[in-house]
Design a protein around this motif. Structure first.
Motif, short mmCIF file in Angstrom:
data_model
loop_
_atom_site.label_atom_id
_atom_site.label_comp_id
_atom_site.label_asym_id
_atom_site.label_seq_id
_atom_site.Cartn_x
_atom_site.Cartn_y
_atom_site.Cartn_z
N ALA A 1 0.84 -1.21 0.00
CA ALA A 1 0.00 0.00 0.00
C ALA A 1 0.87 1.25 0.00
CB ALA A 1 -0.91 0.00 1.22
N ASP A 2 0.41 2.28 -0.72
CA ASP A 2 1.15 3.55 -0.78
C ASP A 2 0.91 4.40 0.45
OD1 ASP A 2 2.28 3.57 -3.58
OD2 ASP A 2 0.17 3.18 -4.01
N GLY A 3 -0.20 4.15 1.14
CA GLY A 3 -0.52 4.94 2.32
C GLY A 3 -1.61 4.25 3.12
N LEU A 4 -1.87 4.79 4.32
CA LEU A 4 -2.86 4.18 5.22
C LEU A 4 -3.96 5.17 5.57
CD1 LEU A 4 -0.47 2.55 7.89
CD2 LEU A 4 -1.54 1.42 5.91
N ILE A 5 -5.10 4.62 5.88
CA ILE A 5 -6.14 5.41 6.55
C ILE A 5 -6.30 4.77 7.92
CG2 ILE A 5 -8.56 6.11 6.53
CD1 ILE A 5 -8.45 5.80 3.43
#
Ligand SMILES: Cc1cc2nc3c(=O)[nH]c(=O)nc-3n(C[C@H](O)[C@H](O)[C@H](O)COP(=O)(O)O)c2cc1C
Length: 328
Positions: free
Chosen positions: A127-131
């Motif tokens: 993943a490129d980023g998280l929430i």
């Protein structure tokens, strides 16, 4: 970084609101206001068409697609790629191969997670980023901690990759708090549920506006036996009075129906509310959409977060983005 990578004006994202709540109108309005508009999951071909419609309604603006993993079918991948989305938000499951193929197509992959182990797994999958979802959030919950406790832990695990905060953020104060804590942006669900462009049944919106509290339950779990936060209605009054989660026997039945639901066509889900009755607590996760009979709001999940209590009017989605942006 997030803003530049996605070509946004503002690091404000509208959560995918499933079951037909967040379609092209809502996503496009958010996108036109400079935020990240998101089309929630639909059957694959319909989702592709809805994404293209969102792009037509917000020319030149990035649009995201939300894939709820329990309902994601192999065909979603090609439709999402063909629609030219800028980002995909994954929730409630893992699939490293899906992440790889989305990224290979140039799509930015955000993964919504609820604890440190899930955060690590999402990043290991690429993943490129998280929430980072906190317990205040509306809808389905992976969250185990308050938003403001989980956010710093997720930021540390992400090690420089962007982390957006989700759960309880509905105004400028929340946005300011998230950015001060190091979030790369915010994801708001309940605020965008209460907009004119959201396709929720008008009575659903009214019940959320009038709510004095929310309940974390398992009641609306037929085919998807996961925790979710809702506003009270006749179904929760009848079946959750003694135990917020609902009757244990129903929890058992719901869990048994999960494998079946994974093979059911997604298009069948919105038909469920028609057959649901107060006396029989076999409730699917499908919410009440505009056009359904009024009685649906008492036998369907009125998904909403804790901030429902603090929101007192339905406004346009572009105005909602502007209100949130004052906190940047
Ligand atoms: C009405 C509603 C529907 C939701 N549906 C989805 C969904 O389909 N997919 C998803 O990834 N998250 C969904 N969520 C959860 C959001 O992604 C997010 O975690 C949450 O809205 C953040 O908290 P907030 O509601 O306080 O803003 C939903 C939330 C709400 C309120």
């Amino acid at each position: 970084m997030l803003v530049e990578r996605l070509g946004l004006e503002l690091p404000i994202a509208q959560a995918g609101l499933g079951g037909g709540l967040a379609g092209a109108e809502l996503a496009a309005a958010v996108a036109r206001a400079g935020g990240l508009g998101t089309v929630a999951i639909l059957p694959p071909a319909r989702m592709g068409a809805e994404l293209r419609r969102a792009r037509d309604l917000a020319p030149g603006r990035p649009i995201a697609a939300n894939l709820l993993m329990p309902f994601t079918r192999p065909a979603h991948l090609e439709h999402v790629i063909e629609a030219g989305v800028a980002a995909v938000v994954l929730f409630f499951g893992f699939d490293a191969e899906l992440v790889r193929r989305l990224r290979k197509a140039g799509i930015f992959v955000l993964h919504q997670v609820g604890n440190p182990a899930q955060a690590r797994r999402a990043l290991a999958d690429g993943a490129d980023g998280l929430i980072a979802q906190g317990l205040q959030a509306g809808g389905h919950l992976l969250a185990e901690q308050d938003t403001w406790d989980f956010l710093p832990a997720a930021i540390e695990i992400a090690d420089g990759r962007p982390v957006l905060a989700a759960g309880g953020i509905h105004d400028a104060t929340g946005v300011a708090r998230a950015s001060a804590a190091g979030a790369a942006g915010v994801v708001c669900g309940t605020r965008f549920l209460l907009t004119t462009e959201c396709a929720a049944h008008p009575l659903y919106k009214r019940r959320v506006l009038a709510a004095a509290r929310t309940v974390e339950t398992l009641l609306f779990g037929l085919g998807w036996a996961a925790r979710h936060r809702v506003v009270e209605n006749a179904a929760t009054a009848r079946w959750c009075a003694r135990r917020d989660a609902g009757p244990r026997a129903i929890e058992w039945v719901n869990r048994r129906t999960e494998p079946l639901a994974r093979h059911m066509p997604l298009a069948a889900l919105p038909l469920a509310p028609r057959t649901q009755r107060l006396a029989l607590p076999l409730y699917s996760p499908a919410p009440a959409i505009a056009g359904m009979a009024d009685r649906a709001v008492d036998v369907t999940p009125l998904y909403a977060g804790e901030c429902a209590v603090a929101i007192d009017e339905v406004i346009g989605a572009e105005q909602a983005v502007a209100v949130l942006a004052r906190g940047l």
